[in-house]
Design an enzyme around this catalytic site. Structure first.
Site, PDB file in Angstrom:
ATOM      1  N   LYS A  15       1.087  -1.358  -0.225  1.00  0.00           N
ATOM      2  CA  LYS A  15       0.206  -0.066   0.248  1.00  0.00           C
ATOM      3  C   LYS A  15       1.161   1.041  -0.344  1.00  0.00           C
ATOM      4  O   LYS A  15       1.969   1.668  -0.046  1.00  0.00           O
ATOM      5  CB  LYS A  15      -1.025  -0.191   1.216  1.00  0.00           C
ATOM      6  CG  LYS A  15      -0.233   0.022   2.329  1.00  0.00           C
ATOM      7  CD  LYS A  15       0.114   1.437   3.147  1.00  0.00           C
ATOM      8  CE  LYS A  15       1.196   1.215   4.556  1.00  0.00           C
ATOM      9  NZ  LYS A  15       1.846   2.128   4.638  1.00  0.00           N
ATOM     10  N   GLY A 113      10.701  -2.184   5.862  1.00  0.00           N
ATOM     11  CA  GLY A 113      10.602  -1.359   6.927  1.00  0.00           C
ATOM     12  C   GLY A 113      10.946   0.266   5.541  1.00  0.00           C
ATOM     13  O   GLY A 113      11.529   0.681   5.732  1.00  0.00           O
ATOM     14  N   GLY A 115       7.749   1.421   4.222  1.00  0.00           N
ATOM     15  CA  GLY A 115       6.348   2.280   4.421  1.00  0.00           C
ATOM     16  C   GLY A 115       4.996   1.796   3.855  1.00  0.00           C
ATOM     17  O   GLY A 115       3.944   2.569   3.524  1.00  0.00           O
ATOM     18  N   GLY A 118       4.245  -3.674   3.499  1.00  0.00           N
ATOM     19  CA  GLY A 118       4.755  -5.893   3.566  1.00  0.00           C
ATOM     20  C   GLY A 118       4.166  -6.677   4.636  1.00  0.00           C
ATOM     21  O   GLY A 118       3.647  -7.542   4.170  1.00  0.00           O
ATOM     22  N   SER A 120       2.647  -6.198   6.865  1.00  0.00           N
ATOM     23  CA  SER A 120       0.892  -6.063   7.526  1.00  0.00           C
ATOM     24  C   SER A 120       0.095  -7.067   6.797  1.00  0.00           C
ATOM     25  O   SER A 120      -0.872  -7.700   6.948  1.00  0.00           O
ATOM     26  CB  SER A 120       0.657  -4.853   7.671  1.00  0.00           C
ATOM     27  OG  SER A 120       1.722  -3.887   8.467  1.00  0.00           O
ATOM     28  N   ASP A 153      -1.521  -1.486  10.876  1.00  0.00           N
ATOM     29  CA  ASP A 153      -2.541  -1.356   9.597  1.00  0.00           C
ATOM     30  C   ASP A 153      -3.046  -2.976   8.876  1.00  0.00           C
ATOM     31  O   ASP A 153      -3.332  -3.077   7.969  1.00  0.00           O
ATOM     32  CB  ASP A 153      -0.917  -1.229   8.322  1.00  0.00           C
ATOM     33  CG  ASP A 153      -0.146   0.385   9.231  1.00  0.00           C
ATOM     34  OD1 ASP A 153      -0.792   0.594   9.018  1.00  0.00           O
ATOM     35  OD2 ASP A 153       0.946  -0.304   8.415  1.00  0.00           O
TER      36      ASP A 153
HETATM   37  O1  C5P Z   1       0.513  -1.392  15.496  1.00  0.00           O
HETATM   38  P1  C5P Z   1       2.322  -1.117  14.635  1.00  0.00           P
HETATM   39  O2  C5P Z   1       3.261  -2.160  15.780  1.00  0.00           O
HETATM   40  O3  C5P Z   1       2.605  -1.256  13.049  1.00  0.00           O
HETATM   41  O4  C5P Z   1       3.454   0.180  15.310  1.00  0.00           O
HETATM   42  C1  C5P Z   1       4.646  -0.081  15.585  1.00  0.00           C
HETATM   43  C2  C5P Z   1       4.892   1.365  16.471  1.00  0.00           C
HETATM   44  O5  C5P Z   1       4.514   2.877  15.749  1.00  0.00           O
HETATM   45  C3  C5P Z   1       4.050   1.403  17.292  1.00  0.00           C
HETATM   46  O6  C5P Z   1       4.865   0.892  18.288  1.00  0.00           O
HETATM   47  C4  C5P Z   1       4.082   2.688  18.094  1.00  0.00           C
HETATM   48  O7  C5P Z   1       5.414   2.873  18.580  1.00  0.00           O
HETATM   49  C5  C5P Z   1       3.589   3.687  16.646  1.00  0.00           C
HETATM   50  N1  C5P Z   1       2.363   3.819  15.803  1.00  0.00           N
HETATM   51  C6  C5P Z   1       2.019   4.780  17.325  1.00  0.00           C
HETATM   52  N2  C5P Z   1       0.517   4.866  16.497  1.00  0.00           N
HETATM   53  C7  C5P Z   1      -0.494   4.231  15.958  1.00  0.00           C
HETATM   54  C8  C5P Z   1       0.678   3.300  14.987  1.00  0.00           C
HETATM   55  C9  C5P Z   1       1.916   2.582  15.156  1.00  0.00           C
HETATM   56  O8  C5P Z   1       2.459   5.137  17.606  1.00  0.00           O
HETATM   57  N3  C5P Z   1      -2.002   4.628  15.313  1.00  0.00           N
END
Ligand code: C5P
Length: 321
Positions: A15, A113, A115, A118, A120, A153
């Protein structure tokens, strides 16, 4: 009914976020977001099958496509505990009590890494495949809850397509397909750490939402407009350019300028980086830009990884949904 002999092939598209606004830091440590996610016709492929081995789980990561793509920093290993496919299988087991054997081969194409979501997307496709193979009666709501445990995500990728995503990532409002546009992805050869990007943003930003006040209805409506007039932005890009690592900031600035110079109607950063993207209304111009950019090097002396693709209207694997 379950399907024992089936080897299921399932796509895991990447995405981009054509718009990404980071709102307040929440008590749970996450941030509220407002974002427009667009799934693309470029991604990983998973082959999922049941095996006889009780509770066995074999995951074969195939990095060949990524390695062939150039300077993508892949060492060929990803610790099992950090592998989103493994995490999805483990969670599915604990939530459903499924104890049978599973074998999954993952053909990786989406840089890590980057963005581009992948990991997710791989997790979401794993959940969908497991549900199809071993628990077709499992309510969609339960799959959705598992998805959110796996990552912010992941819920989006259960459906894909185009969506307005808010909350932590769990509020997914499906939108009409984006038609007639081409996307050029440029991965600059270095990954970006999402959690760290959020930390940097919190440190340097006095207050969320400064300088950008476009209502949600307008954000959604604008998606049908000519991309040259999109009111979208990415808060991370702004922060990276102003206060991030200066070497990387110069690379981001240059790629966005290059994309625009080569005819992109809109250019930005996806997620918390590191992939930049250009949106083109003309496929020929997009392809030419892709060829020209593939040959260029970043300031970090690595070749860009470039992919020309387009938005997916929505994605459904026959029989899985
Ligand atoms: O949910 P995910 O594991 O992808 O998030 C990785 C990190 O990104 C989280 O630990 C958090 O620090 C940050 N994050 C956030 N707010 C979001 C999504 C991610 O602060 N909505």
């Amino acid at each position: 009914m379950t399907c024992k002999e089936t080897i299921l092939r399932i796509e895991a598209p990447c995405k981009i976020n054509v718009h990404l606004q980071v709102k307040d830091l929440r008590p749970d440590g996450y941030h509220d977001l407002e974002s427009i996610f667009v799934a693309l016709a470029f991604g990983d492929t998973l082959w999922v099958e049941r095996t006889e081995a009780e509770a066995g789980c074999t995951i074969l990561m195939d990095w060949k496509a990524l390695q062939a793509a150039g300077s993508v920093p892949v060492k060929g290993t990803l610790p099992l505990a950090k592998n989103s496919v493994y995490q999805a299988v483990s969670l599915f087991r604990s939530e459903t009590g499924f104890k049978g054997g599973i074998r999954i081969r993952v053909e990786k194409r989406i840089p890590l890494g980057a963005g581009l979501g992948g990991g997710s997307s791989d997790a979401a496709s794993t959940l969908r495949a497991l549900r199809f193979l071993v628990a077709p009666e499992l309510p969609q709501k339960q799959l959705w809850e598992m998805a959110l445990v796996l990552g912010s995500d992941v819920p989006f990728f259960l459906r894909g397509g185009v969506a307005f995503v808010s909350g932590r990532g769990e509020q997914v409002l499906p939108l009409k397909a984006v038609e007639g546009l081409w996307v050029v992805l440029v991965y600059p050869g270095f990954p970006s750490d999402t959690a760290n990007a959020f930390r940097v943003l919190d440190q340097v930003r006095p207050e969320p939402g400064l300088g950008q006040e476009v209502g949600i209805a307008e954000l959604i409506r604008a998606l049908g407009d000519y991309p040259g007039s999109w009111p979208y932005n990415n808060d991370f890009l702004q922060v990276f350019l102003e206060a991030g690592n200066q070497e990387r900031a110069a690379v981001y600035r240059r790629i966005v300028q290059e994309l625009k110079g080569l005819g992109a109607d809109f250019a930005g950063l996806s997620g918390a980086g590191s992939t930049c993207f250009g949106i083109f209304s003309n496929g020929g111009v997009a392809k030419k830009a892709g060829v020209l950019l593939s040959g260029r090097r970043t300031g970090l002396n690595q070749r860009y990884f470039v992919q020309v693709t387009f938005p997916l209207a929505y994605w459904v694997n026959e029989g899985v949904e």
